[in-house]
Design a protein around this motif. Structure first.
Motif, PDB file in Angstrom:
ATOM      1  N   GLY A 717      26.073  50.817  -4.548  1.00 35.90           N
ATOM      2  CA  GLY A 717      24.859  50.886  -3.749  1.00 35.90           C
ATOM      3  C   GLY A 717      24.029  52.132  -3.939  1.00 35.90           C
ATOM      4  O   GLY A 717      23.012  52.290  -3.259  1.00 35.90           O
ATOM      5  N   VAL A 718      24.429  53.034  -4.847  1.00 36.77           N
ATOM      6  CA  VAL A 718      23.753  54.328  -4.962  1.00 36.77           C
ATOM      7  C   VAL A 718      23.004  54.413  -6.287  1.00 36.77           C
ATOM      8  O   VAL A 718      23.599  54.285  -7.358  1.00 36.77           O
ATOM      9  CB  VAL A 718      24.743  55.493  -4.874  1.00 36.77           C
ATOM     10  N   SER A 719      21.705  54.660  -6.210  1.00 34.14           N
ATOM     11  CA  SER A 719      20.904  54.947  -7.396  1.00 34.14           C
ATOM     12  C   SER A 719      20.991  56.435  -7.693  1.00 34.14           C
ATOM     13  O   SER A 719      20.891  57.271  -6.786  1.00 34.14           O
ATOM     14  CB  SER A 719      19.447  54.550  -7.170  1.00 34.14           C
ATOM     15  N   SER A 756      26.591  46.691  -7.315  1.00 31.17           N
ATOM     16  CA  SER A 756      26.656  45.956  -6.057  1.00 31.17           C
ATOM     17  C   SER A 756      28.053  45.447  -5.745  1.00 31.17           C
ATOM     18  O   SER A 756      28.217  44.500  -4.986  1.00 31.17           O
ATOM     19  CB  SER A 756      25.671  44.777  -6.114  1.00 31.17           C
ATOM     20  N   ASN A 757      29.082  46.099  -6.312  1.00 28.34           N
ATOM     21  CA  ASN A 757      30.452  45.694  -6.027  1.00 28.34           C
ATOM     22  C   ASN A 757      31.269  46.938  -5.721  1.00 28.34           C
ATOM     23  O   ASN A 757      31.056  48.001  -6.316  1.00 28.34           O
ATOM     24  CB  ASN A 757      31.063  44.956  -7.223  1.00 28.34           C
ATOM     25  N   ASP A 799      17.650  42.438  -4.534  1.00 25.98           N
ATOM     26  CA  ASP A 799      18.046  43.224  -3.367  1.00 25.98           C
ATOM     27  C   ASP A 799      19.554  43.442  -3.318  1.00 25.98           C
ATOM     28  O   ASP A 799      20.024  44.524  -2.954  1.00 25.98           O
ATOM     29  CB  ASP A 799      17.607  42.511  -2.081  1.00 25.98           C
ATOM     30  N   LEU A 800      20.322  42.408  -3.674  1.00 21.59           N
ATOM     31  CA  LEU A 800      21.777  42.489  -3.527  1.00 21.59           C
ATOM     32  C   LEU A 800      22.431  41.422  -4.386  1.00 21.59           C
ATOM     33  O   LEU A 800      21.939  40.291  -4.470  1.00 21.59           O
ATOM     34  CB  LEU A 800      22.163  42.275  -2.056  1.00 21.59           C
ATOM     35  N   LEU A 801      23.531  41.762  -5.041  1.00 28.28           N
ATOM     36  CA  LEU A 801      24.354  40.800  -5.773  1.00 28.28           C
ATOM     37  C   LEU A 801      25.684  40.632  -5.056  1.00 28.28           C
ATOM     38  O   LEU A 801      26.212  41.584  -4.466  1.00 28.28           O
ATOM     39  CB  LEU A 801      24.602  41.278  -7.206  1.00 28.28           C
ATOM     40  N   GLN A 802      26.237  39.413  -5.131  1.00 30.70           N
ATOM     41  CA  GLN A 802      27.518  39.137  -4.493  1.00 30.70           C
ATOM     42  C   GLN A 802      28.414  38.376  -5.451  1.00 30.70           C
ATOM     43  O   GLN A 802      27.950  37.478  -6.175  1.00 30.70           O
ATOM     44  CB  GLN A 802      27.321  38.303  -3.223  1.00 30.70           C
TER      45      GLN A 802
END
Length: 829
Positions: A717-719, A756-757, A799-802
Motif C-alpha cells: 500500500g505504500v508508494s 496490493s498484497n 484503486d485496489l487489487l485483491q
C-alpha cells in the motif's frame, strides 16, 4: 474564554507569524495536533504585499500559530476540501502525499500514514488503529465508522508520527483530526448544490444562530448520490454507486465567558449497491495447471465479461450491499479555571454494518453468499487540563474507552463450488463432479469483542529561553481485550457437521471435501497489557521565521486478538497459539525545519523521519475460502523512513500555489515466517522443516513453501514517491452588480507504484499514476459558482487489487474513477 489581557497577548504573539494558504485547494503543512482552529482575515506585510492568512491551532492545548508548533501535520481547510471534491477520508490522500487510504468496502478500509497504521488486508476487530480518527475531540475506534461524507467541516489535520501524550487514544502512526463548524451567536447560513455526469448529485446546507443570549444552535445536512462506475451484466445494473445521507446538530450553552457546554449529535447512512470488482489478470500459481483459473473456468464454460478492467464490466452473481449506519452523541464542557482550561468530553458512538459480497469475484456460484453484519457501540470519556505561564505550559489528561462489537457471519458454497474447489477427476461419480458435494455447505460465524482502555497522559513545554523550548511527554496505558468466535458448519440439509474422527454428539461426519473448505471452530482469546511510553521534543528558533526541531518518541500499539477464526496447524488442527498478537514496540525519530520568507509570502517546511517497529502486527491470508481467511500475526521488524517537503506561495493577490512531496521507504526488515504470495502458493506443501524453495514461483504442479521470508520487501500500500500540487489565478470582476473575481484553478497528485498484497506479489503490483483536476468560476459577496473536471485526462488506474481465494491465480480489482465533470453553486449569508 480567556481574559482580555490574555487575548491581547495572544494577538500580539500571532500577528507576526502569518501562514501562507492557497485560496483554493490549499494544503498547509503545519506542525500541530489542531484540536480547534480558526482562520484569521487576510494579512499584509509592512510593504503592503499579501502574506496569506493565519492558521491558529491548539496543538499544545493553547492557541498559537501553526508554524510555531514543532510537529509535522498537513492542514486542509474546509473550503479547499469542497473545491477539490475530496469529500471523505478515502479521498483525502489526493491532497496529503504521506496518507494512504485503501478500501474494498467501508469495513475493509485501511488508513495509513508513512506506510504505517493498520494491517493491510481484510479487517479484523481484534486490532487497534495506528492512525486515530477524531471528530471534534471524539475518537472513532474503527476506520469503517469514519467513512462518512465530510459534513460542515471547518478543517482537517493530518498528523504524521506517533501521538498520544496530549489526548485521547494512543496512535503510533499519526492521526486525522476533523474539526466541524461550531454554533455561533451571529446568525449565518450556507447552502451548496452540485450536479455532474454519472447522475452525480450533492446537496449541503447549514444554519447557525442564537436561540437566546446563552444558547446557540447549528444544524447541517448533506446528501450525495451517483451512478455506479461498474456495469454488472448479470444484474444489468451499474454498481459501486454512492448513496449517502448525513445529519449533524449542535447546541451550545455559554452562560459566562469562561464556561461553555456543547451537545452534539450526528447520523449518517450509506446504502449503495457495492462493492464489486472486475477481472484484472491471471497469474500462475503452483497449483496443478488443471486447477488454476483458466482451466477451471473452461471446465465450466465460463469466461469473464471482459479481460480489460477498464471496460468496467463485471458479472458478479451474488447479492451486493454495503449499508453503513454511523452516529452518536457527545457532550463537551470547557471551563477556564485556575489559570488554565479544564475540558471534559463524554461520547457515545455506534456503527451498524450490513454487507453482502461476492467472495469468488466471478459470475459463477462458487461462493453463493458472503456477509458479516456487525454492530458496534463505543463509549469514551476524556478529561484534560491545560495551563499556560511565562515559562511553563503543560497539559495533563485522563482517557477511558469501552467498546463492544457483535458480528454474525454467513458464508455459503454454491452449485459451482465442487468443480471449482475440489480436485478434478474423470470419474463421473467423483465429488468434484457432483454439485451437491459442496452446494449449500454453510459456515455460520458468531463473534463478539469487548475492549477496555484507560490512560493517564501529559506533556510539558519548558521555554528555556526565547529561542529554545524543551517538550517532554509521557503516557501510561492499560488495555484489555476479550473475544469469542464460533463457526458452526451445516450441510445443505441443515445438519451440523463435525470434522473430528468421531463426530460429536448431535452432528454428522463432514467428510474430507466439506472439512477442507469449512471447519467448525470455537475460540475465546483474551489478554491485557500495561504500556508506558514517552516522547521528547527540542525546538529552537533560529530566526524570526525559522524553526528547527527534533523529536524522539517511544510508542506502542497495544495487543491484538484474532477474531476471524484461527489458522490451522500442519495436521489440520486449530492453532490456538495464534489467538493473541503481541503489542508493537515503536521507536520514532524525526527532525524538521519550518521556514517562511519573501516577506512571509512563501512557506517551506522540511521533515525527515525514521520509525522502527518490533512485532509489527500484519494481516496474513492463507488463500482458502473460509478456513484461514485472514488473521493477525507479528512480523519481526518493520522500518519506515523518508523525507517530506511542503512549499506554498502567495505570489500576489492574483496567484497562489503549493507543491507537497514525500519520499517513503517502508519495508519489512525481518519477516521470515510470512504467508507466501500467490506465485509461491497452491502446490503440495514442502516437507516440514525443509528449507523453503523459492525457485519454482509460478510453475504449476511444484511444491510450495510452508512460509516465506519476505524480509527486505516493501510494505503493501505504500508508494515510494508521492506528490500533490495546486495553483489558482483570479481576476477582479463585477458580475450582476456583485463585486468579486473570476478564477481558474488546477490541482493534482501523483503516486508511484505500490503493491496490493500483504506479501508482495508480481501479480498485485499497482502501476503509478497521476491525476489532474481543473476548476473555473466566479466568487464574490456570498456566492461561488464554478465548473470542475476531475481526472481531466481520463487516466486509467487501479484503486485496489485483491487475490481471489483458492490459489487459482485470479486477481480482481476496483478501477479508479473515470473522468467526471460538473458544476457547483454555493451561497452563504
Amino acid at each position: 474564554m480567556k481574559s482580555h489581557v490574555h487575548k491581547a497577548r495572544l494577538r500580539a504573539a500571532i500577528a507576526p507569524a502569518a501562514l501562507v494558504l492557497t485560496l483554493g485547494g490549499a494544503l498547509v503543512a503545519t506542525p500541530a495536533i489542531a484540536q480547534e482552529a480558526t482562520v484569521a482575515a487576510p494579512q499584509v506585510n509592512d510593504d503592503g504585499n499579501p502574506r496569506g492568512e493565519v492558521i491558529i491551532v491548539t496543538a499544545r492545548r493553547r492557541a498559537e500559530t501553526a508554524q510555531a508548533v514543532p510537529l509535522a501535520i498537513s492542514v486542509i481547510r474546509g473550503d479547499s476540501i469542497e473545491a477539490t471534491g475530496n469529500f471523505n477520508v478515502v479521498k483525502l490522500q489526493q491532497l496529503a502525499p504521506t496518507l494512504q487510504v485503501y478500501t474494498s468496502n467501508p469495513r475493509n478500509t485501511s488508513v495509513n500514514i508513512r506506510g504505517l497504521g493498520v494491517p493491510f488486508g481484510l479487517t479484523s476487530d481484534g486490532f487497534e488503529q495506528g492512525v486515530g480518527i477524531y471528530v471534534d475531540d471524539v475518537y472513532n475506534s474503527r476506520v469503517a465508522a469514519a467513512t462518512f461524507d465530510f459534513l460542515d467541516v471547518a478543517q482537517v489535520e493530518v498528523l504524521r508520527g506517533p501521538q498520544g501524550t496530549l489526548y485521547g487514544k494512543n496512535t503510533t502512526a499519526g492521526a486525522i483530526n476533523i474539526t466541524t463548524n461550531q454554533p455561533t451567536f451571529d446568525f449565518e447560513g450556507r447552502a451548496e448544490l452540485t450536479v455532474g455526469n454519472l447522475n452525480y448529485r450533492q446537496a449541503k446546507a447549514a444554519i447557525s444562530g442564537p436561540l437566546s443570549d446563552q444558547f446557540a444552535a447549528r444544524i447541517a445536512v448533506a446528501a450525495t448520490s451517483r451512478r455506479g462506475t461498474l456495469y454488472n451484466v448479470t444484474s444489468q445494473r451499474w454498481i459501486n454507486e454512492q448513496d449517502n445521507l448525513g445529519l449533524r446538530g449542535q447546541l451550545l450553552f455559554k452562560p459566562t465567558d469562561n464556561f461553555s457546554l456543547t451537545l452534539s449529535g450526528d447520523y449518517s447512512k450509506q446504502d449503495p449497491e457495492c462493492c464489486g470488482t472486475v477481472f484484472v489478470r491471471v497469474g500462475k500459481t503452483q497449483r496443478a495447471l488443471n486447477r488454476q483459473f483458466d482451466a477451471l473456468a473452461a471446465a465450466q464454460g465460463y469466461e469473464p465479461p471482459s479481460r480489460d478492467p477498464y471496460k468496467r464490466l463485471t458479472d458478479l452473481d451474488s447479492q451486493l450491499n454495503a449499508t453503513n449506519k454511523i452516529g452518536g452523541a457527545s457532550l463537551r464542557a470547557k471551563w477556564d479555571v485556575g489559570g488554565g482550561t479544564l475540558t471534559s468530553v463524554t461520547a457515545w458512538r455506534f456503527w451498524d454494518w450490513k454487507p453482502a459480497n461476492d467472495r469468488d469475484f466471478t459470475g459463477l456460484s462458487v461462493v453463493a453468499k458472503s456477509q458479516n453484519p456487525s454492530q458496534q457501540d463505543q463509549y469514551s470519556q476524556e478529561f484534560r487540563y491545560n495551563h499556560e505561564s511565562e515559562k511553563i505550559d503543560y497539559v495533563i489528561g485522563l482517557f477511558g474507552f469501552k467498546q463492544r462489537i457483535y458480528t454474525q457471519g454467513t458464508e455459503q458454497q454454491g452449485v459451482n463450488a465442487s468443480k471449482w474447489v475440489l480436485a478434478p477427476s474423470s470419474d463421473p461419480f467423483a465429488p468434484a463432479n457432483n454439485p451437491a458435494t459442496l452446494a449449500g455447505l454453510t459456515a455460520s460465524n458468531t463473534q463478539w469483542l469487548k475492549s477496555t482502555s484507560a490512560a493517564l497522559f501529559g506533556q510539558v513545554s519548558w521555554k528555556v529561553t526565547d529561542q529554545l523550548t524543551v517538550q517532554p511527554g509521557a503516557r501510561l496505558n492499560y488495555d484489555k481485550k476479550s473475544g469469542f468466535y464460533q463457526r458452526i458448519v451445516t450441510n445443505a440439509a441443515g445438519a451440523v457437521i463435525s470434522c473430528t474422527p468421531i463426530p460429536e454428539p448431535g452432528t454428522v461426519a463432514g467428510g474430507s471435501s466439506a472439512c477442507g473448505v469449512y471447519q467448525p471452530q470455537v475460540s475465546a482469546p483474551s489478554d491485557s497489557a500495561w504500556n508506558f511510553t514517552y516522547d521528547f521534543n527540542v525546538n529552537y528558533k533560529l530566526a524570526r521565521d525559522v524553526l528547527a526541531y527534533a523529536t524522539y518518541a517511544k510508542s506502542f500499539k497495544t495487543l491484538g486478538i484474532n477474531q476471524n477464526g484461527l489458522p490451522l496447524n500442519a495436521d489440520n488442527t486449530v492453532n490456538y497459539d495464534a489467538g493473541t498478537v503481541k503489542p508493537e514496540s515503536v521507536n520514532h525519530y524525526e527532525v524538521g525545519l519550518k521556514t517562511q520568507f519573501w516577506g512571509r509570502r512563501a512557506t517551506f517546511n522540511l521533515t525527515a523521519f525514521r520509525t522502527d517497529i518490533k512485532n509489527f502486527q500484519a494481516t496474513v491470508n492463507g488463500g482458502q475460502f473460509g478456513t484461514v481467511r485472514g488473521y493477525l500475526a507479528n512480523a519481526g521488524k518493520v522500518r519506515s523512513q523518508g523525507v517530506e517537503a511542503d512549499f506554498k506561495v502567495v505570489a500576489s493577490d492574483r496567484l497562489t500555489g503549493y507543491v507537497n512531496g514525500a519520499y517513503t521507504d517502508a519495508k519489512y526488515k525481518k519477516f521470515d515466517n510470512a504467508p507466501c504470495p500467490p506465485e509461491l502458493s497452491g502446490g503440495t506443501l514442502q516437507p516440514i522443516g525443509a528449507v523453503p524453495d523459492y525457485s519454482n514461483a509460478g510453475v504449476p504442479g511444484t511444491l510450495s513453501p510452508r512460509q516465506c521470508d519476505i524480509s527486505g520487501a516493501r510494505l503493501p500500500g505504500v508508494s515510494k514517491y508521492a506528490l500533490s500540487y495546486g495553483a489558482e489565478y483570479n481576476i477582479p470582476l463585477t458580475l450582476l452588480a456583485k463585486e468579486g473575481q473570476i478564477y481558474a484553478g488546477v490541482d493534482g497528485n501523483y503516486r508511484s507504484h505500490w503493491n496490493s498484497n500483504a506479501s508482495p506479489s508480481a501479480y498485485t503490483d499497482v502501476k503509478g499514476y497521476a491525476l489532474t483536476n481543473f476548476r473555473a468560476g466566479f466568487r464574490g459577496q456570498g456566492i461561488d459558482v464554478f465548473g470542475w473536471v476531475r481526472n481531466a485526462f481520463d487516466v486509467k488506474y487501479i484503486d485496489l487489487l485483491q487475490v481471489a481465494p483458492g490459489n487459482t491465480g485470479l486477481i480482481a480489482g476496483q478501477p479508479g474513477d473515470p473522468r467526471t465533470w460538473g458544476m457547483t453553486i454555493r451561497g452563504q449569508f
